[in-house]
Structure formats: C-alpha cells, structure tokens
Design a protein around this motif. Structure first.
Motif, PDB file in Angstrom:
ATOM      1  N   LEU A 175       0.832  -1.201   0.000  1.00 16.64           N
ATOM      2  CA  LEU A 175       0.000   0.000   0.000  1.00 16.64           C
ATOM      3  C   LEU A 175       0.867   1.252   0.000  1.00 16.64           C
ATOM      4  CD1 LEU A 175      -2.646  -1.165   2.616  1.00 16.64           C
ATOM      5  CD2 LEU A 175      -2.993  -0.936   0.155  1.00 16.64           C
ATOM      6  N   PRO A 176       0.701   2.115  -0.986  1.00 14.66           N
ATOM      7  CA  PRO A 176       1.468   3.366  -0.993  1.00 14.66           C
ATOM      8  C   PRO A 176       0.972   4.304   0.098  1.00 14.66           C
ATOM      9  CG  PRO A 176      -0.138   3.346  -2.780  1.00 14.66           C
ATOM     10  CD  PRO A 176      -0.188   1.986  -2.149  1.00 14.66           C
ATOM     11  N   ASP A 177       1.864   5.125   0.597  1.00  8.34           N
ATOM     12  CA  ASP A 177       1.526   6.066   1.669  1.00  8.34           C
ATOM     13  C   ASP A 177       1.391   7.459   1.061  1.00  8.34           C
ATOM     14  OD1 ASP A 177       1.051   7.204   4.108  1.00  8.34           O
ATOM     15  OD2 ASP A 177       3.167   7.283   4.706  1.00  8.34           O
ATOM     16  N   TYR A 178       0.261   7.697   0.432  1.00  7.36           N
ATOM     17  CA  TYR A 178       0.043   8.982  -0.216  1.00  7.36           C
ATOM     18  C   TYR A 178      -0.286  10.064   0.809  1.00  7.36           C
ATOM     19  CZ  TYR A 178      -0.342   6.508  -4.702  1.00  7.36           C
ATOM     20  OH  TYR A 178      -0.092   5.751  -5.810  1.00  7.36           O
ATOM     21  N   GLU A 179       0.214  11.244   0.553  1.00  3.19           N
ATOM     22  CA  GLU A 179      -0.169  12.395   1.365  1.00  3.19           C
ATOM     23  C   GLU A 179      -1.669  12.641   1.204  1.00  3.19           C
ATOM     24  OE1 GLU A 179       0.493  17.246   1.363  1.00  3.19           O
ATOM     25  OE2 GLU A 179       1.951  15.946   0.327  1.00  3.19           O
ATOM     26  N   GLY A 180      -2.360  12.837   2.315  1.00  2.00           N
ATOM     27  CA  GLY A 180      -3.788  13.149   2.290  1.00  2.00           C
ATOM     28  C   GLY A 180      -4.695  11.936   2.183  1.00  2.00           C
ATOM     29  N   LEU A 181      -4.139  10.759   2.236  1.00  2.00           N
ATOM     30  CA  LEU A 181      -4.946   9.549   2.073  1.00  2.00           C
ATOM     31  C   LEU A 181      -6.047   9.457   3.128  1.00  2.00           C
ATOM     32  CD1 LEU A 181      -5.369   6.888   0.539  1.00  2.00           C
ATOM     33  CD2 LEU A 181      -3.683   5.828   2.069  1.00  2.00           C
ATOM     34  N   ASP A 317       1.258   9.628 -12.604  1.00  2.00           N
ATOM     35  CA  ASP A 317       1.295   9.082 -11.244  1.00  2.00           C
ATOM     36  C   ASP A 317       0.539  10.001 -10.278  1.00  2.00           C
ATOM     37  OD1 ASP A 317       1.966   7.362  -9.219  1.00  2.00           O
ATOM     38  OD2 ASP A 317       3.989   8.154  -8.937  1.00  2.00           O
ATOM     39  N   VAL A 318       0.091   9.407  -9.196  1.00  2.88           N
ATOM     40  CA  VAL A 318      -0.605  10.162  -8.152  1.00  2.88           C
ATOM     41  C   VAL A 318       0.416  10.926  -7.307  1.00  2.88           C
ATOM     42  CG1 VAL A 318      -1.985   9.960  -6.051  1.00  2.88           C
ATOM     43  CG2 VAL A 318      -2.554   8.581  -8.065  1.00  2.88           C
ATOM     44  N   ALA A 319       0.170  12.202  -7.095  1.00  4.61           N
ATOM     45  CA  ALA A 319       1.041  13.017  -6.242  1.00  4.61           C
ATOM     46  C   ALA A 319       0.519  13.046  -4.809  1.00  4.61           C
ATOM     47  CB  ALA A 319       1.150  14.435  -6.793  1.00  4.61           C
ATOM     48  N   ARG A 320      -0.777  13.309  -4.646  1.00  8.02           N
ATOM     49  CA  ARG A 320      -1.378  13.377  -3.310  1.00  8.02           C
ATOM     50  C   ARG A 320      -2.895  13.301  -3.434  1.00  8.02           C
ATOM     51  NH1 ARG A 320       0.833  17.954  -4.646  1.00  8.02           N
ATOM     52  NH2 ARG A 320       2.645  17.533  -3.330  1.00  8.02           N
ATOM     53  N   LEU A 321      -3.540  12.996  -2.340  1.00  9.35           N
ATOM     54  CA  LEU A 321      -4.998  12.993  -2.298  1.00  9.35           C
ATOM     55  C   LEU A 321      -5.486  14.203  -1.510  1.00  9.35           C
ATOM     56  CD1 LEU A 321      -4.260   9.938  -2.937  1.00  9.35           C
ATOM     57  CD2 LEU A 321      -6.435   9.375  -1.872  1.00  9.35           C
ATOM     58  N   ARG A 322      -6.537  14.800  -2.006  1.00  4.54           N
ATOM     59  CA  ARG A 322      -7.183  15.884  -1.281  1.00  4.54           C
ATOM     60  C   ARG A 322      -8.528  15.360  -0.766  1.00  4.54           C
ATOM     61  NH1 ARG A 322      -3.962  20.129  -2.129  1.00  4.54           N
ATOM     62  NH2 ARG A 322      -2.867  20.361  -4.120  1.00  4.54           N
ATOM     63  N   HIS A 324     -11.670  15.799  -1.765  1.00  2.00           N
ATOM     64  CA  HIS A 324     -12.610  15.295  -2.770  1.00  2.00           C
ATOM     65  C   HIS A 324     -11.944  14.967  -4.101  1.00  2.00           C
ATOM     66  CE1 HIS A 324     -15.881  16.335  -0.101  1.00  2.00           C
ATOM     67  NE2 HIS A 324     -15.449  17.592  -0.027  1.00  2.00           N
ATOM     68  N   THR A 325     -10.670  15.239  -4.234  1.00  2.00           N
ATOM     69  CA  THR A 325      -9.989  15.037  -5.514  1.00  2.00           C
ATOM     70  C   THR A 325      -8.643  14.361  -5.307  1.00  2.00           C
ATOM     71  OG1 THR A 325      -8.910  17.205  -5.435  1.00  2.00           O
ATOM     72  CG2 THR A 325     -11.087  17.079  -6.516  1.00  2.00           C
ATOM     73  N   VAL A 326      -8.039  13.962  -6.422  1.00  2.00           N
ATOM     74  CA  VAL A 326      -6.698  13.380  -6.425  1.00  2.00           C
ATOM     75  C   VAL A 326      -5.828  14.232  -7.343  1.00  2.00           C
ATOM     76  CG1 VAL A 326      -5.290  11.378  -7.029  1.00  2.00           C
ATOM     77  CG2 VAL A 326      -7.561  11.043  -6.010  1.00  2.00           C
ATOM     78  N   GLN A 327      -4.726  14.737  -6.799  1.00  2.00           N
ATOM     79  CA  GLN A 327      -3.807  15.530  -7.604  1.00  2.00           C
ATOM     80  C   GLN A 327      -2.761  14.613  -8.219  1.00  2.00           C
ATOM     81  OE1 GLN A 327      -1.892  18.783  -5.579  1.00  2.00           O
ATOM     82  NE2 GLN A 327      -0.647  19.349  -7.342  1.00  2.00           N
ATOM     83  N   LEU A 328      -2.507  14.802  -9.516  1.00  2.00           N
ATOM     84  CA  LEU A 328      -1.564  13.981 -10.256  1.00  2.00           C
ATOM     85  C   LEU A 328      -0.203  14.671 -10.343  1.00  2.00           C
ATOM     86  CD1 LEU A 328      -4.052  12.970 -13.084  1.00  2.00           C
ATOM     87  CD2 LEU A 328      -3.458  11.657 -11.020  1.00  2.00           C
ATOM     88  N   ALA A 329       0.782  13.927 -10.812  1.00  2.00           N
ATOM     89  CA  ALA A 329       2.158  14.436 -10.837  1.00  2.00           C
ATOM     90  C   ALA A 329       2.311  15.648 -11.738  1.00  2.00           C
ATOM     91  CB  ALA A 329       3.100  13.325 -11.282  1.00  2.00           C
ATOM     92  N   ASP A 330       1.434  15.819 -12.740  1.00  2.00           N
ATOM     93  CA  ASP A 330       1.529  16.975 -13.626  1.00  2.00           C
ATOM     94  C   ASP A 330       0.733  18.173 -13.123  1.00  2.00           C
ATOM     95  OD1 ASP A 330      -1.036  16.116 -14.043  1.00  2.00           O
ATOM     96  OD2 ASP A 330      -0.863  15.880 -16.210  1.00  2.00           O
TER      97      ASP A 330
END
Length: 467
Positions: A175-181, A317-322, A324-330
């Motif tokens: 499981l990746p440890d995304y910021e804001g998960l 790629d996924v950068a972080r989760l907010r 209600h949304t998911v921010q991508l690397a771009d």
C-alpha cells in the motif's frame, strides 16, 4: 550471515522442551508451509524422494492464491492466465488439450485439485492449520509451531529435519503512503479487495498501477464505470495475447528456440509491437524507458482499445490525495469516488525471524536461486519467482532440486559440500538477463530460460554428488 549459532539455544538441558513448550520429534520428515501451486509441487517431489511430509495450510482447501474461496486470494471474477498452456502446467501433469489457450482461474483451481488427487497429496496436508513460528534447532533441524487457523486452540511444536517455505507472495498488499490519504472522502481499496465489475458500475474510478492487474481492472472500469482514469508511473510495453494467431509467449519462445541473440530478439519484438500496437504515445500513454525484456511486459489486448474508445483515460502518477480530488504528478486533478490501488504485493514470512533469510529493509530475502538460505542448508523457499512465462514449470524444477538436495545431503553431506559453498557465494544474485526497472519491487523477477539453465546445472551437480 545468520546461522543457527546466532540464536539462543533452544533447549535448557532437555531437547524435548523449548521455552516451556513440549517438542514432538518428527525424525527425518519435512515440513512444507502452504498448499498452493508451489506447496503441492513440493509435497509431491519430496514424497518421490522418499521423505515423509507434513504440509500446513491455513485455509480449508488446496490452491493457494488460485482458490477464489480463500480470504487471501487475489483473483477476481474475470481473471485468466496471462501465460499460455505450455508454460502454465507442471511438466509431469499437462493441462487438458480441450481447454483454451489462456484458462480461467476456476479451471486452474480445478487443475490444482486434480493434481493433488492424482498424486494423493491431501493425506499429507493439515488443513485449517497455520504456522506461527519456525525456529532453528540443533543439528540443522527446525522447530515448527502451529495452531488452528484464526488463532484459536493450543499451539503445538514439532521438530523437523527440514522446512520448505511455499506460502506465496501475492497475499500481503503493498500500500502506498500517499499524502492526504486519510482525508480523502471517496473509497480507497487495494486490488486484493476487488472481486468483480459490480464494484465499478456507475462510479468514477481511478485505477493506480500499470501491471497486469491494474490494466485488467482499468479495462473492466472502461466497460462498467461512469468514468475511468488509469494512473501509471512510467511507460510499459503492452503485449497482446496473440501475435500471428498464436499466443504471444509461444512466439517469444520460438525466437528463443532459434538461439537469436538478445539484441536481435528485442529488435524483432519492438518491430512487432509497433506494427500491432502502434505508437503508444498517440494514445496518451508514456513511452517505455526500457527495452523489451528489460522488465516483464504487460500482457493485455484490450487496454489500448478502450483508451482509443475514450472509456479509459491514461493519466500520470498520483502526487497526493485531497478531500474530494486526487492531484496527479503533472498538477492536474481528477475527482474519483473510488480509487483502486493495483500496487502489488509484498512477500512476507511472519513465522521466521528476518535474520534467518537475511531479509533487507525492502523485504528481500538473501537466497541462492531464490531458493536456498545461506547458513541454513535445510531451509528453502519455493515459488518466490516471477517469469515472463508461466511459473509452474519453474516451481516444479525448484522443488525437484530441493528434494534431491535434501536427499543427497542426508545420504552423503561431504559429497554436497561444493554445492553448499555455491549456495553461500551465490546468495542474492539476480537471475534475469538485464537490469530490471524498479528493483525494490521486481527483485524476484527471473528470465525463464536463464533460470531454468541454472536449475539444471544444480540438478546435474546433485546427480554427480549422488554417485
């Protein structure tokens, strides 16, 4: 290097007890952990070498990961093999001729059940029994503590001449440890919790992961979901299941059989994939940063089709989760209500002290041929490999090698001294033909032919030692 001497003595004046636990002596019997595809094969080949075997399986049936009834099974309703029949069968027990080139997972489970019945393996298996601890004992023996699955009942410790670990490597989610998960209001699941397309129907789905599972789920989301994004970190080679009307792995095997040099095979496959798939970048997919065979390809005939239809949208790629949304690397954002993490699995050996297998910080054990543990000649691992073709032939010859090694060692330890030295020197060596991308995640990938040749050399050495 860890050896038995690195551990506290298991006895205190009486070798029938360990830490106030009575020990039941099992003589020259061998313990096998797991009754999946690798464990069944190990039991069968150990029995053929004359060993008594006790196999412990925490579930109530054979099949391991391929048994969809098991809680830890990663298969989903539409799972089919990605290797064709010749590379998906034990050498001494062929798949039925009437079955399709790429059997369904339910057919493979039926195949494993038939295998167990044909070789009369069930009577050697303790179902509903999990292994709690495996500890070194004097004389290169092992104390194995078991209990009923689920943690109920008393524990029982038995001493075995050897242990074969075949607990699989596709059951503990990575499981990746995304910021804001933790703040994300949508649903997040690992692919291990994905069972069928009804979970996707009408939803906005983000599938994370570019491996075979991630691509399969993205295709199903493209058919069932209201919207689907497919996030990958890098470019991959997408190989269709058929080339020239034949399974693609058989085409590759045909090139290998002609003994073409690696660079020439890569050139041939590059041209074929450009003809069949085309320029991936025009579909919005990132270009692969590696050549074919430098990492195992993704075998999928439908992903590019659904991207072309607009039902699957490739994203970075996924950068972080907010919230209600998911921010991508771009820097762009998407708004899924379901995120499926097809991010793979982490091999685990919870019943062993990590020092026994030399496990590093990334969870990689230090083994020779992905099998033998240095310093512990009677401990081996079977099935910890992933090849560009199917693994059943590999685990068959792995377990044959282990069984013959244990037989030769018990008959004449001095004759196997040379191989023992090779095990010490070769631990941790990779068995693939090129640099594998993302080695922390793909360290147990092997090149099918290279690895089989290494197994054959070891078997030849054991045959010489047995004379």
């Amino acid at each position: 290097m860890s050896t038995s001497a690195d551990y506290d003595s298991p006895t205190t004046g009486d070798d029938r007890w360990r830490d106030d636990r009575p020990i039941s002596e099992q003589g020259e019997n061998v313990c096998v952990i797991g009754a999946g595809a690798s464990g069944l094969c190990a039991v069968k080949n150990l029995r053929e070498q004359g060993f008594g075997v006790d196999c412990y399986e925490r579930e109530t049936g054979v099949g391991g990961a391929w048994n969809w009834r098991h809680d830890r099974s990663p298969v989903y309703a539409s799972t089919h093999l990605i290797s064709s029949k010749p590379f998906s069968q034990y050498p001494d027990f062929p798949l039925p001729d009437s079955w399709p080139d790429y059997p369904h997972h339910s057919q493979l489970l039926a195949y494993l059940e038939r295998y167990a019945d044909h070789f009369d393996l069930r009577r050697h298996i303790w179902f509903g029994t999990e292994v709690v601890r495996v500890e070194p004992a004097p004389g290169d023996r092992w104390d194995v503590t078991t209990r009923s699955a689920g943690g109920n009942g008393a524990q029982r410790t038995q001493r075995y001449a050897a242990v074969v670990v075949a607990n699989g490597h596709n059951w503990a989610p990575r499981l990746p440890d995304y910021e804001g998960l933790s703040d994300f209001t949508g649903q997040v699941i690992h692919a291990s919790a994905y069972h069928d397309a009804t979970q996707l129907r009408g939803r906005r789905v983000l599938v994370v992961g570019g491996g075979n599972t991630g691509c399969d789920i993205a295709v199903e989301a493209g058919q069932q979901a209201a919207r689907c994004w497919h996030s990958t970190r890098r470019g991959y080679w997408y190989t269709p299941k058929y080339l020239f009307g034949r399974p693609s792995d058989q085409v590759n095997a045909g090139l290998l059989a002609r003994r073409l040099p690696r660079w020439l095979r890569q050139g041939v496959l590059h041209r074929l994939l450009r003809l069949v798939v085309g320029d991936q970048t025009r579909f919005g997919l990132p270009a692969p940063e590696h050549r074919v065979f430098d990492a195992h390809p993704v075998v999928n005939s439908q992903l590019v089709l659904h991207i072309g239809h607009g039902t699957v949208r490739p994203v970075p790629d996924v950068a972080r989760l907010r919230r209600h949304t998911v921010q991508l690397a771009d820097g762009t954002e998407v708004d899924p209500d379901l995120v499926v993490l097809a991010t793979g699995y982490q091999p685990q050996f919870d019943f062993l002290d990590p020092r026994v297998l030399g496990v590093d910080a990334d969870g990689r054990p230090r083994l020779h041929l992905h099998t033998f543990a240095p310093g512990h000649p009677t401990l081996s691992v079977v099935g910890l490999v992933q090849a560009e073709f199917g693994v059943f032939p590999l685990v068959h010859w792995q377990s044959v090698m282990v069984a013959r090694w244990l037989r030769a060692r018990s008959a004449d330890p001095a004759a196997t001294a040379a191989l023992a030295a090779r095990i010490e020197a070769g631990a941790g060596r990779p068995w693939h033909d090129a640099k594998v991308t993302d080695p922390a995640r793909r360290w147990f990938e092997v090149s099918h032919v290279t690895y089989l040749r290494a197994l054959q050399e070891t078997l030849d050495s054991l045959e010489v030692a047995a004379r």
